[in-house]
Design a protein around this motif. Sequence first.
Motif, short mmCIF file in Angstrom:
data_model
loop_
_atom_site.label_atom_id
_atom_site.label_comp_id
_atom_site.label_asym_id
_atom_site.label_seq_id
_atom_site.Cartn_x
_atom_site.Cartn_y
_atom_site.Cartn_z
N GLY A 140 0.81 -1.22 0.00
CA GLY A 140 0.00 0.00 0.00
C GLY A 140 0.84 1.26 0.00
N VAL A 141 1.87 1.30 0.84
CA VAL A 141 2.71 2.50 0.95
C VAL A 141 3.51 2.71 -0.33
CG1 VAL A 141 4.63 3.55 2.20
CG2 VAL A 141 2.83 2.37 3.47
N SER A 142 4.04 1.63 -0.90
CA SER A 142 4.86 1.77 -2.10
C SER A 142 4.01 2.22 -3.30
CB SER A 142 5.57 0.45 -2.42
OG SER A 142 4.65 -0.59 -2.68
N VAL A 143 2.80 1.66 -3.44
CA VAL A 143 1.93 2.09 -4.53
C VAL A 143 1.57 3.57 -4.36
CG1 VAL A 143 -0.37 1.82 -5.56
CG2 VAL A 143 0.99 -0.19 -5.01
N PHE A 144 1.25 3.98 -3.15
CA PHE A 144 0.92 5.39 -2.90
C PHE A 144 2.10 6.30 -3.23
CE2 PHE A 144 1.10 8.95 0.21
CZ PHE A 144 0.09 9.72 -0.35
N SER A 145 3.30 5.90 -2.83
CA SER A 145 4.48 6.75 -3.06
C SER A 145 4.74 6.94 -4.55
CB SER A 145 5.71 6.16 -2.37
OG SER A 145 6.12 4.96 -2.99
N VAL A 146 4.64 5.86 -5.32
CA VAL A 146 4.88 5.96 -6.76
C VAL A 146 3.74 6.74 -7.43
CG1 VAL A 146 5.33 4.71 -8.89
CG2 VAL A 146 6.17 3.80 -6.73
N ASN A 147 2.51 6.48 -6.99
CA ASN A 147 1.38 7.27 -7.50
C ASN A 147 1.63 8.76 -7.32
OD1 ASN A 147 -0.12 5.04 -8.23
ND2 ASN A 147 -1.49 5.11 -6.49
N LEU A 148 2.11 9.12 -6.16
CA LEU A 148 2.34 10.53 -5.84
C LEU A 148 3.39 11.13 -6.75
CD1 LEU A 148 0.99 12.28 -3.66
CD2 LEU A 148 3.00 11.88 -2.20
N ALA A 149 4.50 10.41 -6.95
CA ALA A 149 5.56 10.92 -7.82
C ALA A 149 5.08 11.06 -9.26
CB ALA A 149 6.78 9.99 -7.76
N VAL A 150 4.36 10.04 -9.74
CA VAL A 150 3.86 10.08 -11.12
C VAL A 150 2.83 11.20 -11.27
CG1 VAL A 150 2.53 8.82 -12.85
CG2 VAL A 150 4.34 7.66 -11.58
N TYR A 151 1.92 11.33 -10.29
CA TYR A 151 0.91 12.38 -10.36
C TYR A 151 1.57 13.77 -10.41
CZ TYR A 151 -2.65 15.73 -9.12
OH TYR A 151 -3.46 16.84 -9.13
N LEU A 152 2.61 13.97 -9.61
CA LEU A 152 3.26 15.28 -9.56
C LEU A 152 3.93 15.62 -10.90
CD1 LEU A 152 4.57 15.13 -5.92
CD2 LEU A 152 3.20 16.99 -6.86
N ILE A 153 4.48 14.60 -11.57
CA ILE A 153 5.02 14.84 -12.91
C ILE A 153 3.91 15.29 -13.85
CG2 ILE A 153 6.06 13.72 -14.93
CD1 ILE A 153 7.61 11.92 -12.99
N GLN A 154 2.79 14.57 -13.79
CA GLN A 154 1.66 14.92 -14.65
C GLN A 154 1.06 16.26 -14.28
OE1 GLN A 154 2.17 11.79 -17.09
NE2 GLN A 154 0.68 13.42 -17.34
N GLN A 155 1.08 16.59 -13.00
CA GLN A 155 0.56 17.88 -12.55
C GLN A 155 1.37 19.03 -13.14
OE1 GLN A 155 -1.08 19.12 -8.45
NE2 GLN A 155 1.11 19.49 -8.26
N ILE A 156 2.68 18.88 -13.13
CA ILE A 156 3.54 19.92 -13.70
C ILE A 156 3.24 20.11 -15.19
CG2 ILE A 156 5.93 20.51 -14.27
CD1 ILE A 156 6.74 19.12 -11.62
N LEU A 157 3.10 19.00 -15.91
CA LEU A 157 2.83 19.09 -17.34
C LEU A 157 1.45 19.69 -17.61
CD1 LEU A 157 4.23 15.60 -18.46
CD2 LEU A 157 5.28 17.84 -18.83
N SER A 158 0.44 19.25 -16.83
CA SER A 158 -0.91 19.77 -17.04
C SER A 158 -1.02 21.24 -16.65
CB SER A 158 -1.92 18.94 -16.23
OG SER A 158 -2.03 17.63 -16.74
N MET A 159 -0.23 21.65 -15.68
CA MET A 159 -0.22 23.05 -15.27
C MET A 159 0.48 23.92 -16.32
SD MET A 159 2.41 25.21 -13.85
CE MET A 159 3.41 24.15 -12.80
#
Length: 249
Positions: A140-159
């Motif tokens: 659970g923790v590892s999936v959340f951590s990678v989700n967070l990193a991937v989401y932040l990359i996508q957030q920067i691009l979408s922003m």
Amino acid sequence: MREMRAELAKTRYRKIWLSIAGVMGMELLWCFWIFSRAEGMELSQGFYYGFVEFGVMNSIFLPVVLAVAASRIWDTEHKGGTWKLLETLETKDAIYRCKFLLGAIYCMAIAAAQIIFLTALSRMFHFGQKLPADHMVWFGVSVFSVNLAVYLIQQILSMYYENQIIPLAAGLLGAFGGLFSNFLPSQIQRLVVWGYYGLLRSVNMDWDQDTKIITLYERPMDYGFLIFVFLLAAALYLGGKKLFLRKEF
């Protein structure tokens, strides 16, 4: 809280949850099909088998669904050209923080849903293995951590880009890169953030081509690398925030 309620109101009809639920449903059906064909050896180590399968599926599906979530969260203001108007009501810092928190909620919900799915599958198919609590928490923790990193990359691009095709294409390419990185040496795999789902697995699988026998074995839980992923997410958050505060809309 006022700004967060406003952000939730803006995304209320964006159907972000629907896209996430659709992907989670696909993963559940995939696992149901896999376990329905599993034999005694796989079911006797059902949780370990599930960790491996979810690791593969996450590399394929989650980069795409997180790209969609980030795009849906950020393109409201892009489409309406309301950035200047929004800045009269909220600070840019609060806007960025609320959009990140909303994405982090989705990231956590995905990890929690997979834990629930795996537990439900264990009851449905009567896994012979007792629930490995330490591996489940790590999962659970590892999936959340990678989700967070991937989401932040996508957030920067979408922003940064008004045309959301670019961030969505990046998410699709990330899915391909994450999947194929599972077949590369770990030193190279560490260069592909989207491949961290497989890299942080606590269980690995060997398949003997001659005997057709699958062997599951534990991998050491790499706490140092898990901390690195969270630090990477923190760096992406701060870097994205700096870009957002400097960007003129």
